[in-house]
Every structure is written in structure tokens, then in C-alpha cells.
Design a protein around this motif. Structure first.
Motif, mmCIF file in Angstrom:
data_model
loop_
_atom_site.group_PDB
_atom_site.id
_atom_site.type_symbol
_atom_site.label_atom_id
_atom_site.label_comp_id
_atom_site.label_asym_id
_atom_site.label_seq_id
_atom_site.Cartn_x
_atom_site.Cartn_y
_atom_site.Cartn_z
ATOM 1 N N ARG A 10 18.903 2.817 -57.508
ATOM 2 C CA ARG A 10 17.690 2.652 -56.703
ATOM 3 C C ARG A 10 17.606 3.724 -55.626
ATOM 4 N N ARG A 11 18.744 3.990 -54.964
ATOM 5 C CA ARG A 11 18.763 5.010 -53.917
ATOM 6 C C ARG A 11 18.520 6.405 -54.495
ATOM 7 N N ALA A 12 19.094 6.671 -55.654
ATOM 8 C CA ALA A 12 18.911 7.985 -56.278
ATOM 9 C C ALA A 12 17.450 8.205 -56.650
ATOM 10 N N ARG A 13 16.818 7.168 -57.173
ATOM 11 C CA ARG A 13 15.398 7.283 -57.538
ATOM 12 C C ARG A 13 14.533 7.432 -56.298
ATOM 13 N N ALA A 14 14.896 6.738 -55.218
ATOM 14 C CA ALA A 14 14.139 6.858 -53.972
ATOM 15 C C ALA A 14 14.253 8.268 -53.416
ATOM 16 N N ALA A 15 15.457 8.873 -53.530
ATOM 17 C CA ALA A 15 15.649 10.239 -53.042
ATOM 18 C C ALA A 15 14.859 11.241 -53.873
ATOM 19 N N ALA A 16 14.629 10.899 -55.145
ATOM 20 C CA ALA A 16 13.906 11.816 -56.035
ATOM 21 C C ALA A 16 12.396 11.714 -55.859
ATOM 22 N N GLU A 17 11.925 10.600 -55.313
ATOM 23 C CA GLU A 17 10.487 10.401 -55.152
ATOM 24 C C GLU A 17 9.894 11.465 -54.232
ATOM 25 N N GLY A 18 8.953 12.191 -54.753
ATOM 26 C CA GLY A 18 8.262 13.193 -53.957
ATOM 27 C C GLY A 18 9.053 14.460 -53.694
ATOM 28 N N SER A 19 10.300 14.540 -54.163
ATOM 29 C CA SER A 19 11.105 15.735 -53.911
ATOM 30 C C SER A 19 10.672 16.869 -54.836
ATOM 31 N N THR A 20 10.621 18.059 -54.289
ATOM 32 C CA THR A 20 10.286 19.243 -55.091
ATOM 33 C C THR A 20 11.522 20.102 -55.360
ATOM 34 N N GLU A 21 12.689 19.657 -54.895
ATOM 35 C CA GLU A 21 13.923 20.414 -55.102
ATOM 36 C C GLU A 21 14.312 20.398 -56.571
ATOM 37 N N LYS A 22 14.609 21.555 -57.119
ATOM 38 C CA LYS A 22 14.953 21.675 -58.529
ATOM 39 C C LYS A 22 16.462 21.845 -58.713
ATOM 40 N N VAL A 29 33.354 8.944 -59.999
ATOM 41 C CA VAL A 29 33.126 8.653 -58.582
ATOM 42 C C VAL A 29 31.757 9.194 -58.191
ATOM 43 N N LEU A 30 30.904 8.304 -57.682
ATOM 44 C CA LEU A 30 29.547 8.671 -57.285
ATOM 45 C C LEU A 30 29.382 8.579 -55.771
ATOM 46 N N ASP A 31 28.530 9.447 -55.248
ATOM 47 C CA ASP A 31 28.106 9.317 -53.861
ATOM 48 C C ASP A 31 27.183 8.096 -53.792
ATOM 49 N N PRO A 32 27.521 7.073 -53.028
ATOM 50 C CA PRO A 32 26.702 5.861 -53.037
ATOM 51 C C PRO A 32 25.315 6.046 -52.423
ATOM 52 N N ASP A 33 25.101 7.140 -51.701
ATOM 53 C CA ASP A 33 23.811 7.345 -51.040
ATOM 54 C C ASP A 33 22.762 7.991 -51.931
ATOM 55 N N ASP A 34 23.179 8.964 -52.764
ATOM 56 C CA ASP A 34 22.174 9.658 -53.579
ATOM 57 C C ASP A 34 22.540 9.761 -55.058
ATOM 58 N N GLY A 35 23.696 9.212 -55.454
ATOM 59 C CA GLY A 35 24.067 9.209 -56.859
ATOM 60 C C GLY A 35 24.732 10.468 -57.355
ATOM 61 N N SER A 36 25.027 11.417 -56.486
ATOM 62 C CA SER A 36 25.705 12.640 -56.920
ATOM 63 C C SER A 36 27.062 12.299 -57.534
ATOM 64 N N VAL A 37 27.411 12.985 -58.629
ATOM 65 C CA VAL A 37 28.737 12.835 -59.209
ATOM 66 C C VAL A 37 29.707 13.656 -58.364
ATOM 67 N N LEU A 38 30.652 12.987 -57.719
ATOM 68 C CA LEU A 38 31.634 13.669 -56.884
ATOM 69 C C LEU A 38 32.863 14.077 -57.694
ATOM 70 N N ASP A 39 33.343 13.165 -58.544
ATOM 71 C CA ASP A 39 34.589 13.390 -59.261
ATOM 72 C C ASP A 39 34.539 12.690 -60.617
#
Length: 325
Positions: free
Chosen positions: A100-112, A288-298
Motif C-alpha cells: 500500500r505504501r509503495a503504491r501511494a509513493a508511486a501515485e503521481g510520481s514522474t520519477e523513472k 529484505v524490503l524497506d517498509p516505507d517504500d518497498g525498495s528491495v534492500l537485500d
């Protein structure tokens, strides 16, 4: 495929066959190997269970590592790292919430997504009847819109896994305890260090899975292959918010991916860990995921059963990847 003992025989037949070569300091053995080491690209090796013998590239990495960290004349610490330890608690963030957090961070983002990655890797090089040797490396790749780019790979000191070795910049440079293995510059065009995943990833989880399956056959139907494909993709690309959300979406659909708890990784970051154990592979993955934005850390791979032939015990780390950025 060249065996380390064969290289020693070529460099110093008497010491290799009649002398106690196994008892010599690793840096002394490195000097022998360096005299006759074949000239070839020293690329990063991901060591799989089917390939145990040391290849020339792996030997070169060991040599660089030995010469980097063995200044006192004693053998350097090249033992495998201890597995990450996850602790379950009420503060754990469920995968559904991370999604949910990862999708929220992606909403409206133009970062590629950006082609290029910065990661640390540990992998074991193995020979029957011998102790495994850890091959720790750090790599930084950066690419431009016209296809030009750079790749820097450094053998790192396993005694200091949290110490920075490569600092990003223009150009990137190695710092502290590290031995440069590759420092490549690539002209414009689709070539360079990685010929796979050269097209920008699509948006949408289904499209991303099909994209991964082009380069990693089986990723569209096998969860273990999908996780391996994500690893390979992240070695080439730094995903933007939309692709991060798509990756978490794909992971959330894997049957058998179980929460393991919070973990502090080898770079000192706190993440949420999830464990996946294929039915018959003899390996276990810890993601291992970053719990805030879903980034794969490890992503860590450990063996699930003893293997006396290769002196492995259940729980030993086979490979480990940590994405720095």
C-alpha cells in the motif's frame, strides 16, 4: 575451468605438489597465482550449486582480496558472513501494508527507473573437500540516455562489511579497503557490461513479469525463478516508484513467501524480511524490503541442509546482495 591447484602447479610445481601449500598465507599463494593468471575480464560471479570449482575470474578476485587485506602477512578473514537474523514483533509491517505504501509513493510520481545500480555482493566459491571461500565485491554502474556508461567493480574487505568502498560521483572512485577489479568506460550504444534488460522496464506488475521472463525464462510461472529474475534486474536497474510498487506486487503474489520479522542488514539499515523456501532446491531466500517504500534492500540465500562434500552446514550463507542505492 581452471583449478587453483593446477595454477599453483604451473607457477611453482615443487611447492604445489610436495610442499604444504595449503598452509601458506593466502597472500603468498596469491603471488604465485598472479605470475600465471590468464588475462581475461574479471566479471562478477554468481556461484550456483552446479558450479563449484574456482574459475580464473574467481581466483583473480581471491587474489585481489588477499593482496588488499593481508598486509600483516597472515591469512585474511575470508569466512562466510553470518546469516541475517530477523526478529518478529508486533511492530512488523505486513507485506500488504508495504505494498500500500509503495503504491501511494508511486501515485503521481514522474520519477523513472534509472539504468545502473550500486550493490554489494558476497558469494561462495567452492571445491569438493575444501572450505568455501567468500568473494565479497562492490560494484557501481551508471548509464546515460545514449547508452554510454561506466562500471566499477572492487574486491572488498570482508572484515568491514559496513564500510563504504565506492563513493558515487563523476567519475566514481574507490575508497578505503578495496582492490579495483574492473574500471570500464563504454561508448554510446547498447553494449557494455550488461546486454540484458537494456530496454526500460514497463509499468504494471503483469507487464513487468513478462519483461523479466524475456531474460529469465520461467520467471512468469516459477516463484523461485521470479525472485532470481528480480535480483538480476536490480543488478542492472535502479527502479523508480512505479517499478518498486510493481516488484512488491509480484512478491505479494508468491505463495510461500512468509514474514520473518525486522532485521538490521549489513549496511546498518532496518528492513522488513520475508522468507521463501522452494520445495526441493536446498536453498532459502531472505528478501529484505524497506517498509516505507518497498525498495528491495537485500536478498540473502542460505543452504537448508548439510553438505559434507563441500563442508556446508544448514544455515550457511551461499550468497548475499545489498543494494546501496
Amino acid at each position: 575451468m581452471t583449478d587453483e591447484l593446477d595454477l599453483l602447479r604451473e607457477a611453482d610445481p615443487v611447492s604445489a605438489d610436495t610442499g604444504p601449500w595449503r598452509d601458506r598465507p593466502l597472500d603468498a599463494r596469491a603471488e604465485l597465482l598472479l605470475r600465471r593468471l590468464p588475462s581475461q575480464d574479471q566479471g562478477r560471479r554468481t556461484v550456483r550449486r552446479a558450479v563449484w570449482s574456482l574459475e580464473a575470474v574467481a581466483a583473480a578476485t581471491i587474489l585481489a582480496l588477499a593482496l588488499t587485506v593481508s598486509g600483516t602477512g597472515s591469512s585474511p578473514a575470508v569466512a562466510a558472513p553470518r546469516p541475517l537474523v530477523a526478529h518478529a514483533s508486533r511492530a512488523d509491517v505486513p507485506l500488504a501494508e508495504i505494498l500500500r505504501r509503495a503504491r501511494a509513493a508511486a501515485e503521481g510520481s514522474t520519477e523513472k527507473s534509472r539504468r545502473g545500480s550500486h550493490l554489494r555482493t558476497w558469494s561462495l566459491s567452492m571445491e569438493s573437500g575444501k572450505d568455501a571461500v567468500t568473494l565479497p565485491q562492490e560494484s557501481l554502474s551508471r548509464w546515460n540516455a545514449d547508452g554510454s556508461g561506466s562500471l566499477l567493480e572492487v574486491a572488498i574487505d570482508p572484515r568491514h562489511p559496513d564500510r563504504p568502498v565506492i563513493t558515487d560521483g563523476t567519475p566514481p572512485r574507490a575508497v578505503h579497503d578495496g582492490k579495483v577489479l574492473r574500471d570500464e568506460k563504454y561508448p554510446a550504444g547498447i553494449n557494455g557490461a550488461n546486454e540484458s534488460y537494456f530496454e526500460a522496464p514497463p509499468a504494471g506488475a503483469r507487464a513487468l513479469r513478462a519483461y523479466l521472463a524475456v531474460w529469465s525464462p520461467g520467471a512468469d510461472r516459477d516463484p523461485g525463478e521470479l525472485i532470481s529474475a528480480v535480483e538480476s534486474f536490480l543488478a542492472v536497474w535502479t527502479p523508480g516508484p512505479r517499478q518498486r510498487a510493481d516488484i512488491v506486487t509480484l512478491l505479494s503474489r508468491i505463495e510461500g513467501l512468509r514474514p520473518a520479522g525486522r532485521v538490521i542488514d549489513r549496511l546498518g539499515r532496518e528492513g522488513q524480511a520475508f522468507r521463501f523456501t522452494p520445495a526441493s532446491a536446498g536453498m532459502r531466500k531472505l528478501i529484505v524490503l524497506d517498509p516505507d517504500d518497498g525498495s528491495v534492500l537485500d536478498i540473502e540465500e542460505t543452504v537448508t541442509r548439510d553438505d559434507p562434500e563441500y563442508r556446508l552446514k544448514a544455515g550457511d550463507v551461499m550468497s548475499y546482495k545489498a543494494w546501496v542505492s
